[in-house]
Structures are given as C-alpha cells and as structure tokens.
Write a protein that holds these residues in place. Structure first.
Motif, PDB file in Angstrom:
ATOM      1  N   LEU A 181       0.901  -1.082   0.091  1.00  0.00           N
ATOM      2  CA  LEU A 181      -0.064  -0.069  -0.026  1.00  0.00           C
ATOM      3  C   LEU A 181       0.897   1.400  -0.166  1.00  0.00           C
ATOM      4  O   LEU A 181       1.601   1.477   0.966  1.00  0.00           O
ATOM      5  CB  LEU A 181      -0.868  -0.042   1.093  1.00  0.00           C
ATOM      6  CG  LEU A 181      -1.702  -1.315   1.581  1.00  0.00           C
ATOM      7  CD1 LEU A 181      -2.612  -1.111   2.655  1.00  0.00           C
ATOM      8  CD2 LEU A 181      -2.609  -1.405   0.056  1.00  0.00           C
ATOM      9  N   SER A 224      -5.449   3.936   0.290  1.00  0.00           N
ATOM     10  CA  SER A 224      -5.420   3.255  -0.948  1.00  0.00           C
ATOM     11  C   SER A 224      -6.836   2.776  -1.528  1.00  0.00           C
ATOM     12  O   SER A 224      -7.284   1.983  -0.526  1.00  0.00           O
ATOM     13  CB  SER A 224      -4.349   2.084  -1.016  1.00  0.00           C
ATOM     14  OG  SER A 224      -2.941   2.599  -0.580  1.00  0.00           O
ATOM     15  N   ASP A 246      -5.839   2.479  -6.555  1.00  0.00           N
ATOM     16  CA  ASP A 246      -4.709   2.431  -6.405  1.00  0.00           C
ATOM     17  C   ASP A 246      -4.053   1.059  -6.445  1.00  0.00           C
ATOM     18  O   ASP A 246      -3.021   0.578  -6.971  1.00  0.00           O
ATOM     19  CB  ASP A 246      -4.317   2.957  -5.100  1.00  0.00           C
ATOM     20  CG  ASP A 246      -4.800   4.502  -4.794  1.00  0.00           C
ATOM     21  OD1 ASP A 246      -4.109   5.246  -5.614  1.00  0.00           O
ATOM     22  OD2 ASP A 246      -5.493   4.623  -4.054  1.00  0.00           O
TER      23      ASP A 246
END
Length: 220
Positions: A138, A143, A152
């Motif tokens: 992450l 995210s 993301d």
C-alpha cells in the motif's frame, strides 16, 4: 478459518451478522470447546455446545475470552422445528458488553486520552492467496481497491466493484471502509462496512482473497 488474533470479539461478530441479516453458522472454539450458532435474518435460530443449548450456549460463546471463530455462510440449522428465534440485538443489549461500553465511553468525556501507537514505522501489504510469494504494498496512506483502472490497487474481477473499498493507514492501525460495493467486503469471512484490520486477517473481495500483513520500514 480459525484466527489467532481475530479482528472482532465474538459479541462484535454476532452483532455484525445480525445487522447484515446474514445466514449461516458461526463456529466458536477455544481449546476443546466448540459452540455452533446458527444465524438468519438478525436472529439466532439454534445454538449448541458440549454442555449447553439455545440461549445458554450463545451466552457461553459471547463470554468465552480469547476465542477463535469461523463463519460458514449459507448453512441452515439442522432442526428448524426447534428454532429459538433469539433477536441478536436485543440479546446483546441485555447480556453483552458492547452497549454497556458505549454508555461508559460517553460518560468519560473528560477522561485521559491514550495516544495510539505510531504506525508510520510500518509498511502494509497484501498477499494474494493465489500468489503467496507476492507482496502488494500500500503505497499511499489511503489506497482505493477496485476494478476501476484509476484505483490504487486494481483487481480485474467481475465480482469486484469499480471502487470496492479503501484501506486507510491511521496512527491506530489499518482501517478498512467498504465503498458501497455490490458484493461486499469480508474480513475473516465476516461481512464488514468498516473497522480496523490486524496483520494476519484475510480480506475477501469477490472471488479474491488476500492476507493483510506489515513489516518494519528500513531505519536508514
């Protein structure tokens, strides 16, 4: 799956299953103790353990400390004729600690605030069940996970929504929020809307499963 450090207490699991109108069997176990709680549409239909049945078995499960659990979705009670129809929210209001804790928290408006641990020293990542040697880091404090290419972390699956959920790194830990996805977000087999996620918890989005983990950042 059994959990060494479950995300929720048994009481919290029951509350969420009731709120989400889930149907299935919640297995609660500790050492040699096994309790089976059959849930449907906000009610406990049946519950059994080696020593107790019905409401007493549910009370036993709720007050069993450090217990692990497994949620079996869609499982029906073995004998519907003897269903007890125990309203989960009403039961927890009388016998549980969740609502009592909420009342206690609101009464401590001027109590000492305990600072949470600093999570900035950790890097969080997801491990796909299909690729156990892969780490999906992450890279942002918040995210978005979903099928949409602008996410993301892109998951190209039909059962995954365009913007399915968000993983947000707080000082207290990793927080997950479902973004009104079509098929829901599951942690350790339990449907969740939001909550904190612990290392070792299993995140399920549609047909995809990931283990959540973290590692210390390089000190250099």
């Amino acid at each position: 799956m059994s959990l060494q450090d479950p995300l929720f207490t048994i009481e919290e699991v029951l509350l969420r299953l009731g709120e989400n109108k889930q149907q299935g069997c919640l297995l609660v176990f500790k050492d040699a103790e096994l309790i089976m709680i059959y849930v449907q549409e906000g009610f406990v239909l049946n519950a059994t353990s080696d020593r107790r049945t019905g409401k007493e078995a549910v009370e036993q499960a709720v007050h069993l400390t450090d217990a692990s659990y497994q949620w079996l979705r869609g499982v029906r009670p073995p004998d519907p004729v003897h269903s007890i129809y125990l309203n989960i929210q009403e039961f927890l209001l009388k016998s549980g600690d969740i609502y009592k804790n909420k009342i206690a928290e609101t009464s401590r408006l001027h109590g000492r605030v305990v600072e949470p641990a600093d999570e900035s020293k950790y890097r969080y990542f997801l491990i796909p069940a299909s690729q156990p040697a892969t780490k999906l880091y992450l890279t942002k404090s918040a995210s978005v996970i979903g099928r949409n290419k602008s996410s993301d972390l892109v998951i190209d699956g039909n059962n995954v929504s365009g913007r399915h959920c968000i993983l947000d790194i707080h000082r207290r830990g990793l927080f997950i929020l479902d973004l009104d996805s079509t098929n829901g977000t599951y942690i350790n087999g339990v449907l969740v809307k939001d909550g904190y996620v612990n290392p070792g918890d299993v995140l399920e989005l549609g047909d995809y499963r990931f283990t959540v983990n973290r590692e210390l950042r390089d000190s250099a």
